[in-house]
Design an enzyme around this catalytic site. Sequence first.
Site, PDB file in Angstrom:
ATOM      1  N   SER A 107       0.754  -1.186  -0.197  1.00 58.19           N
ATOM      2  CA  SER A 107      -0.219  -0.110  -0.110  1.00 58.19           C
ATOM      3  C   SER A 107       0.871   1.338   0.061  1.00 58.19           C
ATOM      4  O   SER A 107       2.119   1.208   0.466  1.00 58.19           O
ATOM      5  CB  SER A 107      -0.929  -0.020   1.421  1.00 58.19           C
ATOM      6  OG  SER A 107      -1.653  -1.274   1.264  1.00 58.19           O
TER       7      SER A 107
HETATM    8  N1  SAH Z   1      -0.626  -5.012   3.792  1.00 57.27           N
HETATM    9  C1  SAH Z   1       0.382  -5.437   2.746  1.00 57.27           C
HETATM   10  C2  SAH Z   1      -0.517  -4.978   1.718  1.00 57.27           C
HETATM   11  C3  SAH Z   1      -1.919  -5.470   1.180  1.00 57.27           C
HETATM   12  S1  SAH Z   1      -2.260  -5.734  -0.274  1.00 57.27           S
HETATM   13  C4  SAH Z   1       1.584  -4.732   2.785  1.00 57.27           C
HETATM   14  O1  SAH Z   1       2.027  -3.869   3.849  1.00 57.27           O
HETATM   15  O2  SAH Z   1       2.368  -5.032   2.040  1.00 57.27           O
HETATM   16  C5  SAH Z   1      -3.577  -7.148   0.296  1.00 57.27           C
HETATM   17  C6  SAH Z   1      -2.995  -8.511   0.480  1.00 57.27           C
HETATM   18  O3  SAH Z   1      -4.178  -9.019   0.921  1.00 57.27           O
HETATM   19  C7  SAH Z   1      -2.554  -9.206  -0.718  1.00 57.27           C
HETATM   20  O4  SAH Z   1      -1.208  -9.621  -0.391  1.00 57.27           O
HETATM   21  C8  SAH Z   1      -3.562 -10.195  -0.779  1.00 57.27           C
HETATM   22  O5  SAH Z   1      -3.204 -11.594  -1.368  1.00 57.27           O
HETATM   23  C9  SAH Z   1      -4.147 -10.539   0.518  1.00 57.27           C
HETATM   24  N2  SAH Z   1      -5.587 -11.138   0.638  1.00 57.27           N
HETATM   25  C10 SAH Z   1      -6.726 -10.938  -0.092  1.00 57.27           C
HETATM   26  N3  SAH Z   1      -7.554 -11.594   0.264  1.00 57.27           N
HETATM   27  C11 SAH Z   1      -7.180 -12.496   1.424  1.00 57.27           C
HETATM   28  C12 SAH Z   1      -7.972 -13.051   2.458  1.00 57.27           C
HETATM   29  N4  SAH Z   1      -9.102 -13.505   2.446  1.00 57.27           N
HETATM   30  N5  SAH Z   1      -6.808 -13.510   3.530  1.00 57.27           N
HETATM   31  C13 SAH Z   1      -5.656 -13.139   3.671  1.00 57.27           C
HETATM   32  N6  SAH Z   1      -5.143 -12.242   2.762  1.00 57.27           N
HETATM   33  C14 SAH Z   1      -5.785 -11.975   1.709  1.00 57.27           C
END
Ligand code: SAH
Length: 260
Positions: A107
Amino acid sequence: MKHAILRGIHGRGWLRACVVMGCLAAWAAAAEKHVKPDQSDPYRAQRERMVSQDIAKGDLWGRQAVKDVKVLAAMRKVLRHEFVPREIRDQAYADRPLPIGYGQTISQPYIVASMTELLQPKPEHKALEIGAGSGYQAAVLAELVKEVYTIEIVPELSRRAEETLKRLRYDNVTVKTGDGYHGWPEHAPFDLIIVTAAAAHIPPPLVEQLKPGGRMVIPVGPPMQVQQLMILEKREDGSIRQRSVMPVRFVPLTRAPGGE
Ligand code: SAH
């Protein structure tokens, strides 16, 4: 006499040598003090600029400045470039999301700081993150709370986030692979919950796993479009208060096959 003179010369020689060595040591120490930060952390100036120009400043379009000094200190401290793929490290401190592989993104720094500030983290808190991604948001939280539990659905990202966090000595973060929709009941309840992927609705298990007095931030809305960042507070009597804070754009919260 001859011996005395010799001793005198040698004595003075030693003295001179000691003085010279002392000066050299002092010079080396002073030089190290100035050189070391740059050698070990060549991105310090970029990180400082990111905090002072992008995060701690609002704008005319209604973007609120992040003011919490502890959050700003954490953003200054965490080595964001360690969480992005090597080939785009030079962009690590730009105020925008960046690709981390598998169609996912780390993000934007301003959003990470804002969401962290909204959580009002305290040193004694236990936090849950859904969507570990690169592990960066977890590291920022780990600077501010006692323990962080983070769940990532893509196994390769989960493994990489775990490795990065371990290498950088974030020993208070635990990563697991799985569908975060269900939370992490074994470690519940949590003082703070942060969801970093956009959900169509607020997952009830997460509300359940929030401690009375706890807070959750979560982007809610349709995938691939603008969503609303929501803040949800669970009062001591268990009732819920929620409001939307700002429009955001997150990758979707996906569901594990077979998830309802
Ligand atoms: N917080 C992260 C960025 C998030 S991007 C950072 O600091 O880099 C969102 C992430 O959520 C992605 O990696 C995606 O694979 C994950 N995601 C999506 N659906 C999910 C779920 N149901 N459970 C866990 N992770 C999930």
